[in-house]
Write a protein that holds these residues in place. Structure first.
Motif, PDB file in Angstrom:
ATOM      1  N   ASN A  26      -4.617 -22.054 -54.968  1.00 16.78           N
ATOM      2  CA  ASN A  26      -5.021 -21.129 -56.037  1.00 16.78           C
ATOM      3  C   ASN A  26      -5.869 -21.899 -57.050  1.00 16.78           C
ATOM      4  O   ASN A  26      -5.375 -22.327 -58.098  1.00 16.78           O
ATOM      5  N   PRO A  27      -7.138 -22.081 -56.770  1.00 22.25           N
ATOM      6  CA  PRO A  27      -7.964 -22.913 -57.633  1.00 22.25           C
ATOM      7  C   PRO A  27      -8.583 -22.106 -58.795  1.00 22.25           C
ATOM      8  O   PRO A  27      -8.467 -20.883 -58.860  1.00 22.25           O
ATOM      9  N   VAL A  28      -9.271 -22.850 -59.694  1.00 20.00           N
ATOM     10  CA  VAL A  28     -10.089 -22.242 -60.742  1.00 20.00           C
ATOM     11  C   VAL A  28     -11.475 -22.848 -60.654  1.00 20.00           C
ATOM     12  O   VAL A  28     -11.658 -23.951 -60.130  1.00 20.00           O
ATOM     13  N   HIS A  29     -12.451 -22.117 -61.186  1.00 27.12           N
ATOM     14  CA  HIS A  29     -13.823 -22.620 -61.183  1.00 27.12           C
ATOM     15  C   HIS A  29     -14.550 -22.089 -62.410  1.00 27.12           C
ATOM     16  O   HIS A  29     -14.315 -20.956 -62.843  1.00 27.12           O
ATOM     17  N   ILE A  30     -15.427 -22.912 -62.952  1.00 25.67           N
ATOM     18  CA  ILE A  30     -16.221 -22.526 -64.128  1.00 25.67           C
ATOM     19  C   ILE A  30     -17.664 -22.363 -63.683  1.00 25.67           C
ATOM     20  O   ILE A  30     -18.292 -23.318 -63.212  1.00 25.67           O
ATOM     21  N   TYR A  31     -18.161 -21.147 -63.787  1.00 22.70           N
ATOM     22  CA  TYR A  31     -19.554 -20.872 -63.454  1.00 22.70           C
ATOM     23  C   TYR A  31     -20.392 -21.083 -64.719  1.00 22.70           C
ATOM     24  O   TYR A  31     -20.098 -20.526 -65.783  1.00 22.70           O
ATOM     25  N   SER A  32     -21.449 -21.868 -64.598  1.00 23.80           N
ATOM     26  CA  SER A  32     -22.283 -22.188 -65.764  1.00 23.80           C
ATOM     27  C   SER A  32     -23.398 -21.176 -65.987  1.00 23.80           C
ATOM     28  O   SER A  32     -24.086 -21.220 -67.010  1.00 23.80           O
ATOM     29  N   ALA A  33     -23.600 -20.312 -65.025  1.00 29.92           N
ATOM     30  CA  ALA A  33     -24.677 -19.320 -65.168  1.00 29.92           C
ATOM     31  C   ALA A  33     -24.175 -17.974 -64.677  1.00 29.92           C
ATOM     32  O   ALA A  33     -23.276 -17.886 -63.835  1.00 29.92           O
ATOM     33  N   THR A  34     -24.755 -16.957 -65.245  1.00 28.76           N
ATOM     34  CA  THR A  34     -24.397 -15.611 -64.797  1.00 28.76           C
ATOM     35  C   THR A  34     -25.076 -15.327 -63.464  1.00 28.76           C
ATOM     36  O   THR A  34     -25.991 -16.036 -63.025  1.00 28.76           O
ATOM     37  N   GLY A  35     -24.640 -14.265 -62.809  1.00 28.86           N
ATOM     38  CA  GLY A  35     -25.260 -13.856 -61.553  1.00 28.86           C
ATOM     39  C   GLY A  35     -24.225 -13.484 -60.517  1.00 28.86           C
ATOM     40  O   GLY A  35     -23.010 -13.443 -60.782  1.00 28.86           O
ATOM     41  N   ASP A  36     -24.712 -13.226 -59.304  1.00 31.69           N
ATOM     42  CA  ASP A  36     -23.848 -12.873 -58.173  1.00 31.69           C
ATOM     43  C   ASP A  36     -23.635 -14.093 -57.284  1.00 31.69           C
ATOM     44  O   ASP A  36     -24.588 -14.826 -56.960  1.00 31.69           O
ATOM     45  N   TYR A  37     -22.410 -14.301 -56.868  1.00 26.32           N
ATOM     46  CA  TYR A  37     -22.050 -15.446 -56.047  1.00 26.32           C
ATOM     47  C   TYR A  37     -21.235 -14.969 -54.833  1.00 26.32           C
ATOM     48  O   TYR A  37     -20.478 -13.988 -54.917  1.00 26.32           O
ATOM     49  N   GLN A  38     -21.404 -15.680 -53.707  1.00 27.25           N
ATOM     50  CA  GLN A  38     -20.585 -15.434 -52.517  1.00 27.25           C
ATOM     51  C   GLN A  38     -19.493 -16.497 -52.438  1.00 27.25           C
ATOM     52  O   GLN A  38     -19.788 -17.692 -52.272  1.00 27.25           O
ATOM     53  N   VAL A  39     -18.253 -16.058 -52.577  1.00 27.66           N
ATOM     54  CA  VAL A  39     -17.105 -16.973 -52.511  1.00 27.66           C
ATOM     55  C   VAL A  39     -16.478 -16.853 -51.111  1.00 27.66           C
ATOM     56  O   VAL A  39     -16.191 -15.750 -50.640  1.00 27.66           O
ATOM     57  N   LYS A  40     -16.288 -17.994 -50.473  1.00 24.92           N
ATOM     58  CA  LYS A  40     -15.717 -18.008 -49.118  1.00 24.92           C
ATOM     59  C   LYS A  40     -14.401 -18.782 -49.121  1.00 24.92           C
ATOM     60  O   LYS A  40     -14.306 -19.881 -49.665  1.00 24.92           O
ATOM     61  N   SER A  93     -19.414 -11.205 -59.373  1.00 27.32           N
ATOM     62  CA  SER A  93     -20.462 -11.228 -60.408  1.00 27.32           C
ATOM     63  C   SER A  93     -19.918 -11.932 -61.636  1.00 27.32           C
ATOM     64  O   SER A  93     -18.794 -11.662 -62.091  1.00 27.32           O
ATOM     65  N   ILE A  94     -20.690 -12.854 -62.151  1.00 25.75           N
ATOM     66  CA  ILE A  94     -20.329 -13.593 -63.353  1.00 25.75           C
ATOM     67  C   ILE A  94     -21.193 -13.056 -64.504  1.00 25.75           C
ATOM     68  O   ILE A  94     -22.427 -13.000 -64.409  1.00 25.75           O
ATOM     69  N   TYR A  95     -20.472 -12.662 -65.563  1.00 21.70           N
ATOM     70  CA  TYR A  95     -21.157 -12.037 -66.699  1.00 21.70           C
ATOM     71  C   TYR A  95     -21.168 -12.982 -67.900  1.00 21.70           C
ATOM     72  O   TYR A  95     -20.338 -13.894 -68.000  1.00 21.70           O
ATOM     73  N   GLU A  96     -22.114 -12.670 -68.799  1.00 17.79           N
ATOM     74  CA  GLU A  96     -22.139 -13.433 -70.048  1.00 17.79           C
ATOM     75  C   GLU A  96     -20.903 -13.115 -70.881  1.00 17.79           C
ATOM     76  O   GLU A  96     -20.403 -11.982 -70.863  1.00 17.79           O
ATOM     77  N   ARG A  97     -20.480 -14.086 -71.614  1.00 18.47           N
ATOM     78  CA  ARG A  97     -19.344 -13.865 -72.507  1.00 18.47           C
ATOM     79  C   ARG A  97     -19.817 -13.042 -73.718  1.00 18.47           C
ATOM     80  O   ARG A  97     -20.942 -13.208 -74.200  1.00 18.47           O
ATOM     81  N   PRO A  98     -19.001 -12.138 -74.226  1.00 12.67           N
ATOM     82  CA  PRO A  98     -19.406 -11.378 -75.431  1.00 12.67           C
ATOM     83  C   PRO A  98     -19.437 -12.299 -76.661  1.00 12.67           C
ATOM     84  O   PRO A  98     -18.773 -13.341 -76.685  1.00 12.67           O
ATOM     85  N   LEU A  99     -20.240 -11.894 -77.677  1.00 13.75           N
ATOM     86  CA  LEU A  99     -20.294 -12.642 -78.941  1.00 13.75           C
ATOM     87  C   LEU A  99     -19.450 -11.908 -79.977  1.00 13.75           C
ATOM     88  O   LEU A  99     -19.683 -10.735 -80.291  1.00 13.75           O
ATOM     89  N   ALA A 100     -18.438 -12.605 -80.464  1.00 20.80           N
ATOM     90  CA  ALA A 100     -17.540 -11.985 -81.452  1.00 20.80           C
ATOM     91  C   ALA A 100     -18.163 -12.060 -82.863  1.00 20.80           C
ATOM     92  O   ALA A 100     -18.776 -13.059 -83.239  1.00 20.80           O
ATOM     93  N   GLY A 101     -18.017 -11.012 -83.641  1.00 22.10           N
ATOM     94  CA  GLY A 101     -18.499 -11.019 -85.026  1.00 22.10           C
ATOM     95  C   GLY A 101     -17.901  -9.884 -85.832  1.00 22.10           C
ATOM     96  O   GLY A 101     -17.472  -8.880 -85.256  1.00 22.10           O
TER      97      GLY A 101
END
Length: 377
Positions: free
Chosen positions: A312-326, A344-352
Motif C-alpha cells: 500500500n504505497p504513496v506517491h507525490i505527483y509534481s504536476a497535474t494531468g492524467d497518469y496510468q498506474v499499473k 487524474s491529478i488536480y491542482e490543489r485549491p488556494l485557501a483564502g
C-alpha cells in the motif's frame, strides 16, 4: 556259465542306453564279453574293462541284442533279448519380448515323432537370482528376468514314453530406457504448462514413441515435448512413457499443481498535485494462495520514485494531468495478474478569506471565504 544282461529304460532314439551285465559262472570268471546291438554295431570287452557298455541307437524300431561271454575255463554262453527304441521328440521354442522388468512369453514349438506326442516340459531360464521362478513345468510359461543380461534358456521336452530332447537358446534381456522430463512444479489456472523430455538423459536416437498423459482425463499426446492447459485447479499426475527401438518401455510420473491466479485490484485517494496520493491494494486469490509480491508503476517517469514494491504505497505527483498506474501482483505459486487504471491529478485549491469587525457590536467579526480552485475539481 550263464549269460544274462539288462538295460536301462526308456530306450530312446539318440539317447544313451546303459547295458548291465548279469552273467554268472559256476567256476572261474568271465574274461570276455561281446555285445551285438542288432543295428550293425558290436562291442568287444575284455576283462578287466567294465562289462556294462553304453550304446546310442540313431534309428527307432525293435532290435535283437545278443550277449556272448567267455570264461577262464574256456566255456562260453550267449543270450538274446529284444529292445524297442522309441523316437524322441524334437524340442524347440520361441519367445516374445526381451525387456527387463517385463514378462517374456515363451511358446513351445516342440513336436512329437512316430505318433508319440509331447506330454511334459521342463524349463530352466538360466536366471538363478529369480529363485524358484527360474523353473517351470508349463508348456508356454512367462518369466520376468531378475536383471538385464544374457541368459541360456533350456527346454527339455518329453513324450509319453518319457523320451526327451533338449534345446538351448540364448536370450539377451535389454535394459529399460532411461526416462525423465523437465517442468515447473506449479502452473497457473488458464495458463499453459510446458513439459520437456530430458534430452541429457534420454537416448533420443533410440526412442520410438513419446507418450504424455496429464492426469486430467485428456487424450495422450505423442510428441517429444508437450504443452497442456488445465481446466481446473488441483494436483495432477503427469506421466511420460517412452518406448525404445527394442520395444522396451519405461515411464516416470511427477506431480503437477495448478493454482488459481490472483486478481489485481486497487483504489486510490487524494489525487492532488504535490500532495500525497495513497494507493490501497485490494488484490485477492480465490484459491487461497497468498499474494507475496507487489510491483507498482505510477506512470510518472519524471519522478525518481516512480515504482514501489510496497503493498500500500504513496506517491507525490509534481504536476497535474492524467497518469496510468499499473499494479502487478504475484502469488506464492508464481502466478501473476496486472491492472492498469487511469488517474487524474488536480491542482490543489488556494485557501483564502477576509474579515470585517463590526464597530457597533463589540467582539463581532464577519469572515468571508475567498478560497478558489485552479481547476474544475
Amino acid at each position: 556259465p550263464q549269460a544274462n544282461f539288462d538295460f536301462t529304460i526308456p530306450t530312446c532314439q539318440d539317447t544313451e542306453v546303459q547295458f548291465i551285465d548279469l552273467s554268472s559262472t559256476g567256476s572261474g570268471y568271465v574274461t570276455r564279453w561281446v555285445y551285438d546291438y542288432g543295428d550293425g554295431s558290436v562291442d568287444n570287452i575284455n576283462y578287466p574293462d567294465s562289462p556294462d557298455p553304453i550304446h546310442v541307437y540313431d534309428t527307432t524300431g525293435t532290435f535283437q541284442v545278443t550277449q556272448w561271454i567267455l570264461t577262464t575255463d574256456s566255456c562260453e554262453a550267449e543270450i538274446s533279448k529284444e529292445i524297442f527304441v522309441t523316437p524322441a521328440p524334437i524340442a524347440d521354442f520361441e519367445h516374445e519380448g526381451s525387456c527387463f522388468d517385463a514378462p517374456v512369453q515363451f511358446t513351445d514349438l516342440s513336436v512329437g515323432v512316430g505318433g508319440e506326442p509331447v506330454s511334459e516340459w521342463s524349463w530352466d531360464f538360466g536366471d538363478p537370482l529369480s529363485g524358484q521362478n527360474n523353473f517351470s513345468q508349463l508348456q508356454n510359461p512367462t518369466h520376468i528376468f531378475s536383471q538385464p543380461g544374457t541368459y541360456d534358456v533350456t527346454l527339455i521336452a518329453f513324450n509319453s514314453s518319457t523320451c526327451s530332447d533338449t534345446v538351448v537358446q540364448q536370450l539377451i534381456v535389454q535394459p529399460l530406457p532411461d526416462v525423465d522430463f523437465i517442468s515447473e512444479d506449479l502452473s497457473c489456472f488458464e495458463s499453459i504448462a510446458y513439459f520437456y523430455a530430458d534430452s541429457t538423459l534420454i537416448d533420443m536416437g533410440a526412442t520410438q514413441i513419446f507418450e504424455w498423459t496429464f492426469g486430467d482425463g485428456s487424450p495422450p499426446v505423442y510428441q517429444q515435448n508437450a504443452m497442456h492447459q488445465y481446466q481446473a485447479t488441483g494436483e495432477y499426475q503427469v506421466t511420460l512413457t517412452i518406448t525404445d527401438t527394442a520395444g522396451c518401455v519405461n515411464a516416470i510420473m511427477k506431480l503437477h499443481t495448478v493454482v488459481e491466479a490472483p486478481t489485481a485490484s486497487f483504489e486510490y485517494a487524494n489525487a492532488c498535485q504535490s500532495d500525497t496520493t495513497s494507493f490501497s491494494d485490494f488484490s485477492y486469490t480465490s484459491g487461497g494462495d497468498p499474494i507475496i509480491e507487489w510491483l507498482w508503476d505510477f506512470g510518472d517517469p519524471a519522478s525518481p520514485n516512480n515504482t514501489s514494491t510496497q503493498q500500500n504505497p504513496v506517491h507525490i505527483y509534481s504536476a497535474t494531468g492524467d497518469y496510468q498506474v499499473k499494479l502487478v501482483v504475484t502469488s506464492q505459486g508464481g502466478c501473476t495478474d496486472s491492472l492498469i487504471r487511469n488517474i487524474s491529478i488536480y491542482e490543489r485549491p488556494l485557501a483564502g478569506f477576509s474579515y470585517v469587525a463590526d464597530p457597533c457590536q463589540v467582539g463581532v467579526v464577519y469572515f468571508n471565504d475567498s478560497s478558489f480552485a485552479n481547476s474544475t475539481s
